[in-house]
Design a protein around this motif. Structure first.
Motif, PDB file in Angstrom:
ATOM      1  N   PRO A   1      13.168   3.935   9.507  1.00 27.22           N
ATOM      2  CA  PRO A   1      12.364   5.013   8.901  1.00 27.22           C
ATOM      3  C   PRO A   1      12.285   4.878   7.376  1.00 27.22           C
ATOM      4  O   PRO A   1      11.250   5.118   6.778  1.00 27.22           O
ATOM      5  CB  PRO A   1      13.107   6.289   9.303  1.00 27.22           C
ATOM      6  N   GLU A   2      13.383   4.433   6.749  1.00 21.08           N
ATOM      7  CA  GLU A   2      13.396   4.280   5.294  1.00 21.08           C
ATOM      8  C   GLU A   2      12.424   3.178   4.853  1.00 21.08           C
ATOM      9  O   GLU A   2      11.680   3.337   3.884  1.00 21.08           O
ATOM     10  CB  GLU A   2      14.808   3.945   4.795  1.00 21.08           C
ATOM     11  N   ALA A   3      12.454   2.030   5.560  1.00 20.78           N
ATOM     12  CA  ALA A   3      11.585   0.908   5.192  1.00 20.78           C
ATOM     13  C   ALA A   3      10.113   1.260   5.387  1.00 20.78           C
ATOM     14  O   ALA A   3       9.269   0.964   4.541  1.00 20.78           O
ATOM     15  CB  ALA A   3      11.946  -0.333   6.007  1.00 20.78           C
ATOM     16  N   VAL A   4       9.798   1.913   6.500  1.00 24.24           N
ATOM     17  CA  VAL A   4       8.408   2.318   6.756  1.00 24.24           C
ATOM     18  C   VAL A   4       7.967   3.328   5.711  1.00 24.24           C
ATOM     19  O   VAL A   4       6.865   3.244   5.154  1.00 24.24           O
ATOM     20  CB  VAL A   4       8.248   2.885   8.182  1.00 24.24           C
TER      21      VAL A   4
ATOM     22  N   ALA B   1       9.097   3.688   2.637  1.00 24.35           N
ATOM     23  CA  ALA B   1       8.918   3.009   1.351  1.00 24.35           C
ATOM     24  C   ALA B   1       7.607   2.228   1.326  1.00 24.35           C
ATOM     25  O   ALA B   1       6.888   2.226   0.321  1.00 24.35           O
ATOM     26  CB  ALA B   1      10.094   2.069   1.084  1.00 24.35           C
ATOM     27  N   CYS B   2       7.279   1.585   2.434  1.00 26.95           N
ATOM     28  CA  CYS B   2       6.029   0.827   2.522  1.00 26.95           C
ATOM     29  C   CYS B   2       4.829   1.762   2.379  1.00 26.95           C
ATOM     30  O   CYS B   2       3.891   1.472   1.620  1.00 26.95           O
ATOM     31  CB  CYS B   2       5.973   0.069   3.840  1.00 26.95           C
ATOM     32  N   LEU B   3       4.846   2.872   3.092  1.00 31.02           N
ATOM     33  CA  LEU B   3       3.738   3.825   3.014  1.00 31.02           C
ATOM     34  C   LEU B   3       3.634   4.443   1.627  1.00 31.02           C
ATOM     35  O   LEU B   3       2.539   4.639   1.102  1.00 31.02           O
ATOM     36  CB  LEU B   3       3.897   4.911   4.074  1.00 31.02           C
ATOM     37  N   GLU B   4       4.781   4.718   1.016  1.00 24.61           N
ATOM     38  CA  GLU B   4       4.779   5.280  -0.336  1.00 24.61           C
ATOM     39  C   GLU B   4       4.152   4.294  -1.325  1.00 24.61           C
ATOM     40  O   GLU B   4       3.337   4.667  -2.157  1.00 24.61           O
ATOM     41  CB  GLU B   4       6.220   5.601  -0.740  1.00 24.61           C
ATOM     42  N   CYS B   5       4.505   3.019  -1.208  1.00 24.26           N
ATOM     43  CA  CYS B   5       3.941   1.987  -2.083  1.00 24.26           C
ATOM     44  C   CYS B   5       2.439   1.852  -1.845  1.00 24.26           C
ATOM     45  O   CYS B   5       1.660   1.775  -2.788  1.00 24.26           O
ATOM     46  CB  CYS B   5       4.645   0.653  -1.843  1.00 24.26           C
ATOM     47  N   ALA B   6       2.023   1.833  -0.579  1.00 27.20           N
ATOM     48  CA  ALA B   6       0.595   1.695  -0.268  1.00 27.20           C
ATOM     49  C   ALA B   6      -0.192   2.874  -0.826  1.00 27.20           C
ATOM     50  O   ALA B   6      -1.272   2.692  -1.400  1.00 27.20           O
ATOM     51  CB  ALA B   6       0.393   1.591   1.246  1.00 27.20           C
ATOM     52  N   ASN B   7       0.347   4.080  -0.699  1.00 25.77           N
ATOM     53  CA  ASN B   7      -0.333   5.258  -1.251  1.00 25.77           C
ATOM     54  C   ASN B   7      -0.409   5.185  -2.765  1.00 25.77           C
ATOM     55  O   ASN B   7      -1.432   5.530  -3.361  1.00 25.77           O
ATOM     56  CB  ASN B   7       0.370   6.548  -0.818  1.00 25.77           C
ATOM     57  N   ALA B   8       0.675   4.733  -3.413  1.00 28.50           N
ATOM     58  CA  ALA B   8       0.677   4.623  -4.873  1.00 28.50           C
ATOM     59  C   ALA B   8      -0.356   3.598  -5.334  1.00 28.50           C
ATOM     60  O   ALA B   8      -1.089   3.835  -6.297  1.00 28.50           O
ATOM     61  CB  ALA B   8       2.068   4.240  -5.375  1.00 28.50           C
ATOM     62  N   LEU B   9      -0.424   2.449  -4.641  1.00 23.38           N
ATOM     63  CA  LEU B   9      -1.408   1.436  -5.023  1.00 23.38           C
ATOM     64  C   LEU B   9      -2.826   1.936  -4.796  1.00 23.38           C
ATOM     65  O   LEU B   9      -3.720   1.713  -5.610  1.00 23.38           O
ATOM     66  CB  LEU B   9      -1.177   0.132  -4.253  1.00 23.38           C
ATOM     67  N   PHE B  10      -3.055   2.654  -3.704  1.00 23.18           N
ATOM     68  CA  PHE B  10      -4.380   3.205  -3.430  1.00 23.18           C
ATOM     69  C   PHE B  10      -4.779   4.191  -4.530  1.00 23.18           C
ATOM     70  O   PHE B  10      -5.872   4.126  -5.069  1.00 23.18           O
ATOM     71  CB  PHE B  10      -4.393   3.889  -2.062  1.00 23.18           C
ATOM     72  N   ASP B  11      -3.855   5.110  -4.871  1.00 22.59           N
ATOM     73  CA  ASP B  11      -4.132   6.081  -5.933  1.00 22.59           C
ATOM     74  C   ASP B  11      -4.393   5.372  -7.252  1.00 22.59           C
ATOM     75  O   ASP B  11      -5.297   5.734  -8.000  1.00 22.59           O
ATOM     76  CB  ASP B  11      -2.955   7.053  -6.105  1.00 22.59           C
ATOM     77  N   PHE B  12      -3.583   4.334  -7.544  1.00 23.08           N
ATOM     78  CA  PHE B  12      -3.747   3.595  -8.792  1.00 23.08           C
ATOM     79  C   PHE B  12      -5.126   2.951  -8.861  1.00 23.08           C
ATOM     80  O   PHE B  12      -5.810   3.042  -9.871  1.00 23.08           O
ATOM     81  CB  PHE B  12      -2.653   2.525  -8.911  1.00 23.08           C
ATOM     82  N   HIS B  13      -5.553   2.300  -7.775  1.00 24.55           N
ATOM     83  CA  HIS B  13      -6.857   1.632  -7.779  1.00 24.55           C
ATOM     84  C   HIS B  13      -7.991   2.647  -7.905  1.00 24.55           C
ATOM     85  O   HIS B  13      -8.980   2.389  -8.583  1.00 24.55           O
ATOM     86  CB  HIS B  13      -7.036   0.763  -6.535  1.00 24.55           C
ATOM     87  N   CYS B  14      -7.871   3.818  -7.280  1.00 24.58           N
ATOM     88  CA  CYS B  14      -8.907   4.849  -7.417  1.00 24.58           C
ATOM     89  C   CYS B  14      -9.011   5.306  -8.863  1.00 24.58           C
ATOM     90  O   CYS B  14     -10.108   5.432  -9.410  1.00 24.58           O
ATOM     91  CB  CYS B  14      -8.610   6.038  -6.512  1.00 24.58           C
ATOM     92  N   ARG B  15      -7.862   5.528  -9.528  1.00 19.63           N
ATOM     93  CA  ARG B  15      -7.896   5.933 -10.937  1.00 19.63           C
ATOM     94  C   ARG B  15      -8.485   4.819 -11.789  1.00 19.63           C
ATOM     95  O   ARG B  15      -9.253   5.076 -12.713  1.00 19.63           O
ATOM     96  CB  ARG B  15      -6.485   6.285 -11.415  1.00 19.63           C
ATOM     97  N   SER B  16      -8.142   3.566 -11.487  1.00 18.38           N
ATOM     98  CA  SER B  16      -8.656   2.432 -12.254  1.00 18.38           C
ATOM     99  C   SER B  16     -10.169   2.330 -12.127  1.00 18.38           C
ATOM    100  O   SER B  16     -10.866   2.068 -13.104  1.00 18.38           O
ATOM    101  CB  SER B  16      -8.017   1.120 -11.780  1.00 18.38           C
ATOM    102  N   ILE B  17     -10.681   2.540 -10.920  1.00 16.46           N
ATOM    103  CA  ILE B  17     -12.128   2.461 -10.707  1.00 16.46           C
ATOM    104  C   ILE B  17     -12.830   3.566 -11.498  1.00 16.46           C
ATOM    105  O   ILE B  17     -13.848   3.319 -12.136  1.00 16.46           O
ATOM    106  CB  ILE B  17     -12.454   2.547  -9.204  1.00 16.46           C
TER     107      ILE B  17
END
Length: 198
Positions: free
Chosen positions: A38-41, A43-59
């Motif tokens: 559960p911790e690894a999943v 962390a993976c989802l948290e990273c994916a959400n952060a990258l998605f949010d980052f790319h939306c702000r960048s765009i």
């Protein structure tokens, strides 16, 4: 009738037991398996959400500011008769492709050239991660050659951690085109990254 799928959960004591458990059910072909937790999943989802949010702000920043092109002088380590002009594009705050990169066929120089364009703190962080990858290469070769699945799984996990941190910085500093250029360059410097990705 609505379906309500639910994943099965298994309690396993250690890594070796997990390997046997997966193998006994035909869920692996003998290569080491890194069981999900559960911790690894999370962390993976948290990273994916952060990258998605980052790319939306960048765009949004890119659309607001437009693309900026800068002409500069290449600072390379070789002695040349005249400095080579480079065209560098910056999208919002992301560094784009260097149009006339000296030594473009040398992957280590390509990586260094792009890293020279980002803030010093990020550059130093990436250099430390790159050194860590280089230090893991001998352990990877030994574990792979010996077919030591437990050791190989640990080394691959360590490599994945370093590589994920590198890719996260790349996503924050570089355009997608440059990120791909850097992935190719890293694959040439560290061929085991390509083997792990496959």
């Amino acid at each position: 009738m609505a379906m309500n799928p639910k994943s099965a959960t298994y309690e396993i004591e250690n890594f070796a037991e997990a390997q046997e458990f997966f193998h006994s059910r035909g869920w692996t072909d003998g290569f080491p398996v890194v069981p999900l937790t559960p911790e690894a999943v999370g962390a993976c989802l948290e990273c994916a959400n952060a990258l998605f949010d980052f790319h939306c702000r960048s765009i949004h920043r890119l659309l607001a500011s437009g693309a900026l092109c800068i002409a500069g002088i290449s600072s390379n380590f070789s002695i040349a008769a005249e400095p080579e002009p480079i065209l560098l594009s910056i999208e919002g705050h992301l560094v784009g492709r260097i149009e006339s990169l000296v030594d473009a066929d040398n992957p280590a120089r390509v990586i260094s050239a792009y890293y020279g364009l980002i803030p010093e703190e990020q550059k130093e962080f990436l250099e430390r991660r790159r050194e860590s990858l280089a230090s893991l290469l001998p352990a990877y070769r030994v574990a792979f050659t010996a077919a030591d699945s437990a050791e190989l799984a640990q080394v691959v996990s360590d490599i994945d951690t370093q590589w994920a941190e590198i890719l996260a910085i790349h996503a924050r500093e570089f355009t997608r085109e440059v990120q791909q250029i850097l992935v190719v360059a890293y694959g040439e410097v560290f061929p085991f990254l390509v083997a792990i990705e496959c």
